[in-house]
Design an enzyme around this catalytic site. Structure first.
Site: not given
Length: 931
Positions: A891-893
């Site tokens: 989700g973040e990278i």
């Protein structure tokens, strides 16, 4: 006010509604007719979530006066499906993965339908033109365009999705279980709830960034039309402060207390209508003693700066050091030193914050979109002085979060109002409220120094980071710790010194936002890497390859990477894709210049630190009545196996329902479409912890898998006795339980469940999974149990006369361990890229004396569909042993390296190096552009 009656036909049905002159069509649809599929994302016509079709044309119903719809034919999302069959656009959105959080989806589909009704064969430019006022923060628009093209017959529809009747469900491109509800308008978001006798609340906020409150006079407001109650700090019966990490944020600032930013709450007005509550706010008189305001981290650090909190202005200093940094710099052949500045930015999720509270016997139930519902429960209970079990938090559909719904927004205010008045209370933020008051991405100043040898080996990195953490702690200390621990990038550097300072100011609080502090330091790190490559005469990807972490590398914290390090493969895959990309580096227009840039990144999976990282899941196999069919030669309604997965994790659009459904289907052999996923209800699910740190696939996925395995083992015991075989020889797949082959002797899953029920064997199990232990950054050991890795390349085109930048193509290769649902992973990659593009080029919170100036979507520039580049998502799978099937997180990278890839590409095109975000167009006006 004069009222009038209008007549309109809505989805083919004549309707009659009485309205006031300023009533908007959106209010008629949602409030009078109960058609809540049409959403209010901004109330100003800038986001498109409210789009409906009026007399054949797409209109934004939030700015369309209802009286103009008199006699009109209106189509809303609820009217598209006919006779139980989805409209081709709805079906394409489901199958193509064009749905994530789903808040923008109804408006997007209605705008697309109006287009196709008028132009059945649109070009891509036609689609962009028709949808450019419909924002989406989740998808990156790629799959939305593909879905419209499929519905128009211009692109082949995907092959029929597997029905779950196979042994390998994990790894398949499955549609989201909640997608149909979202494309039909049936999904219920917090603001969609309505209860009998419901009241509405609005909140009075501070007029100053820093002041002492000398008095609050609510007497006039209390007698205003429709007002039922006006609540101040004296009405808070329990803990006066809240906070996701530290309890330092006042529920309501008391007389004699201090406001620390222009979002601090002073009073809550509760009235019969929202308009009455809003009007009554004007009648509350507040007397202030203004105090000196600190408006930057540099000011906060000065020795003579006033203290904003009793402990001073430093929330947290994170220090990471390894090797002899000063000696290494003296021995380096090349040293590069630069200062970088990154702005505060907003999550800009399409659904504004909303909470609906309903009083219960001795307690309260709160419906609110949140990333940590069990933490919300605890904070509500503490401030209302209620036993924990008397507070229930129910997580409806959530219209995006990206870190911005971890902190309390209206939950406590709504709950307090409901308990005091004894009636349900709805509190919904306006778009201005949302942009002004919830926590933001940290603005930073980064001093970065890099040393290397002539052959391109990094020998030393020293970084000092000042982060503006705003008025309250939120998650600032943890965000800025990640900024530091990731500041040297995904590179093997023997000597590092990394310092970050989270400093209190009188700006809006700063907390979690996708990437959790790493986009800031990645921008600086990857710019340094490109500068170093140029100085050494090396290809930028080759420099990164030479220094890439791999199995056996040691991170700055001292953690040794023992497995699942796919960075090198992401570099190779991006390099291959760049070589295969069309070569068009010199456009015909001489004022336009093109260039490619690259960047790498890594990001932790899981919370890290000394506390256990746990999540629970409950898996149940049961029998339900299926559709009428022939059963044993006779017509009737047969029972069929159903699986129910209950987990306390929050779903904010990232795709957790599909992941959990696929895991359960894989382990139990139950068809995917028969798996029901219930999430984040403190009254019926186990605690799943925070939906943050890309952790839910790993921790909740493991909990669901282990619970499903236990259920399978229980059923295997019953089936083995019936079949006279060993339980470990049984296979659960295709809705059957058999020995080695479906053609061998076996049972249906329904028969196995019935056997287990008769024998008293468990068909429901709950597991709390705890991830491998981790330590804080100052303790030797693993600071995180897994990391994701990524490489991206961006091609840009710059108009050197105007400074306008167009991102043409982004190649994004990411190591996710294992893609449980590749369709969902691609959506995360595409959405993350567009968020990174916004961070590079358009997004910045404009502050004046602590006040957010660009508090509308007209002024806060979220990238629109016509700004999207071509995106090539590449999934790399280097499994993590402890992850479910090897999965990590994604989700973040996905958004972290995009920004630096774009700014490095701008340098390649123009020779202008960016050290401040967003890119300033004035810096790219070149009177004599380089060849």
């Amino acid at each position: 006010m004069d009222r009038q009656t209008i007549h309109l036909t809505v989805n083919g049905t004549p309707r009659q509604v009485e309205i006031e002159p300023r009533t908007m069509l959106l209010d008629v649809l949602r409030e009078d007719l109960g058609l809540t599929g049409t959403k209010n994302g901004c109330g100003q016509g800038h986001c498109g979530a409210c789009t409906v079709i009026m007399n054949g044309k797409a209109v934004r119903s939030c700015v369309t006066l209802a009286r103009r719809a008199d006699g009109a034919a209106i189509e809303t999302i609820e009217g598209l499906a006919q006779d139980g069959e989805l409209h081709p656009l709805q079906r394409a959105f489901v199958d193509q993965g064009a749905v994530q959080c789903g808040f923008c989806t109804p408006g997007m589909i209605m705008a697309a339908k109006a287009l196709l009704d008028a132009n059945p064969t649109p070009t891509e430019a036609d689609i962009e033109q028709a949808l450019k006022r419909n924002l989406c923060r989740c998808t990156g628009y790629a799959k939305i365009v593909e879905a419209i093209q499929v519905a128009a017959g211009q692109r082949s529809a995907p092959e029929a999705a597997p029905d779950g009747r196979q042994s390998a469900v994990v790894g398949q491109r499955m549609p989201r279980p909640d997608a149909v509800a979202k494309v039909t308008g049936a999904a219920i978001f917090a603001a969609d709830y309505r209860f009998p006798d419901m009241l509405y609340a609005r909140v009075l906020r501070s007029a100053h960034p820093h002041a002492r409150v000398l008095g609050i006079d609510t007497s006039l407001a209390g007698t205003a039309p429709g007002v039922v109650a006006v609540l101040t700090a004296v009405d808070v019966p329990g803990r006066p402060n809240h906070g996701v990490s530290r309890h330092d944020w006042p529920v309501l600032v008391a007389v004699g207390g201090v406001v620390r930013y222009r979002g601090d709450a002073l009073a809550v007005v509760v009235a019969e209508t929202e308009a009455q509550a809003e009007a009554a706010l004007e009648h509350i008189a507040v007397e202030y003693e203004p105090l000196p305001a600190i408006l930057s981290s540099e000011e906060a650090r000065r020795p003579d700066a006033p203290h904003l909190h009793p402990g001073g202005n430093l929330l947290k200093h994170t220090h990471v050091e390894r090797g002899d940094v000063d000696a290494a710099f003296k021995q380096a052949d090349v040293v590069i030193e630069q200062v970088y500045h990154t702005p505060a930015t907003d999550h800009a999720f399409l659904e504004p914050e909303a909470a609906v509270a309903v009083p219960t016997a001795g307690g309260v139930t709160v419906y609110a979109g949140s990333q940590i519902p069990f933490k919300d429960q605890a904070q509500i209970a503490a401030s209302l002085a209620l036993p924990l079990e008397k507070v229930r938090v129910v997580h409806p559909a959530v219209g995006g979060a990206f870190g911005g719904k971890e902190d309390i927004s209206g939950q406590i205010h709504a709950a307090l109002a409901a308990v005091v008045t004894g009636r349900p209370v709805k509190l919904v933020y306006t778009r201005s409220d949302s942009l002004r008051y919830h926590p933001k991405r940290h603005a930073t100043t980064i001093h970065y120094k890099t040393g290397a040898t002539r052959d391109g080996k990094l020998v030393a990195v020293a970084v000092e980071i000042l982060g503006d953490t705003g008025a309250y702690a939120s998650l600032g200390e943890f965000v800025m710790a990640r900024t530091a621990t990731h500041a040297a990038g995904p590179y093997d550097v023997p000597n590092v010194r990394l310092d970050s300072y989270a400093l209190f100011t009188n700006n809006p609080p700063a907390g979690a936002l996708r990437g959790f502090g790493v986009p800031q330091s990645c921008f600086a790190c990857e710019t340094q890497m490109d500068m170093l490559a140029e100085r050494l005469g090396l290809d930028p990807l080759e420099l990164r390859r030479r220094n890439s972490v791999r199995v056996g590398s040691t991170l700055p914290t001292g953690q040794v990477l023992r497995e699942s390090v796919g960075l090198l493969e992401t570099i190779e895959r991006v390099e291959q894709a760049m070589r295969a990309a069309p070569v068009d580096d010199r456009p015909a227009d001489p004022t336009r210049r093109r260039g490619w840039g690259v960047a790498c990144a890594f990001k932790n999976v899981g919370l890290g630190g000394p506390l256990p990282d746990s999540a629970g899941a409950d898996v149940e196999l049961t029998l339900r009545l299926g559709s009428p069919r022939l059963c044993s030669g006779q017509a009737g309604q047969a029972t069929e196996a159903q699986c129910i997965v209950r987990a306390g994790a929050a779903e904010n659009g990232q795709g957790l329902p599909a992941v959990l459904a696929q895991i359960a289907a894989q382990e139990l052999g139950v068809p995917y479409e028969r798996v029901q996923v219930i999430l984040a209800d403190t009254g019926q699910t186990p605690d799943g912890g925070a939906t943050t740190a890309s952790r839910q696939t790993f921790v909740t996925g493991n909990a669901a898998r282990q619970a499903a395995i236990r259920v399978r083992e229980s059923l295997a015991g019953a089936a083995a006795e019936e079949l006279g075989v060993s339980p470990d020889t049984l296979v659960f797949a295709n809705g059957q339980v058999y020995v080695s082959s479906p053609r061998a002797a076996g049972l249906t899953l329904e028969q196995a469940i019935a056997l287990a029920h008769r024998e008293g064997r468990a068909t429901r199990e709950q597991v709390v999974y705890t991830a491998p232990p981790t330590v804080d950054v100052e303790t030797p050991g693993d600071t995180h149990f897994a990391y994701g890795y990524g490489t991206q390349a961006a091609q840009v085109e710059v108009d050197v006369e105007t400074g306008q930048v167009r991102v043409l193509h982004v190649i994004a290769a990411h190591d996710v361990g294992k893609a449980i649902n590749p369709l969902g992973v691609e959506g995360q990659l595409e959405g993350g890229v567009l968020m990174g593009l916004g961070y590079a080029l358009t997004e910045e919170l404009e502050l004046d004396n602590g006040l957010v100036l660009n508090d509308t979507f007209a002024r806060y520039k979220v990238p629109s569909i016509d700004q999207r580049p071509r995106i090539t998502p590449i999934i790399v799978e280097d499994p993590a042993a402890a992850g479910p099937y090897g999965a990590k997180g994604v989700g973040e990278i996905t958004s972290i390296p995009t920004t630096a890839a774009i700014t490095n590409a701008i340098y390649a095109a123009t020779g202008v190096r960016t050290t401040r975000l967003p890119v300033a167009l004035d810096d790219l006006h070149l009177s004599d552009p380089p060849d």
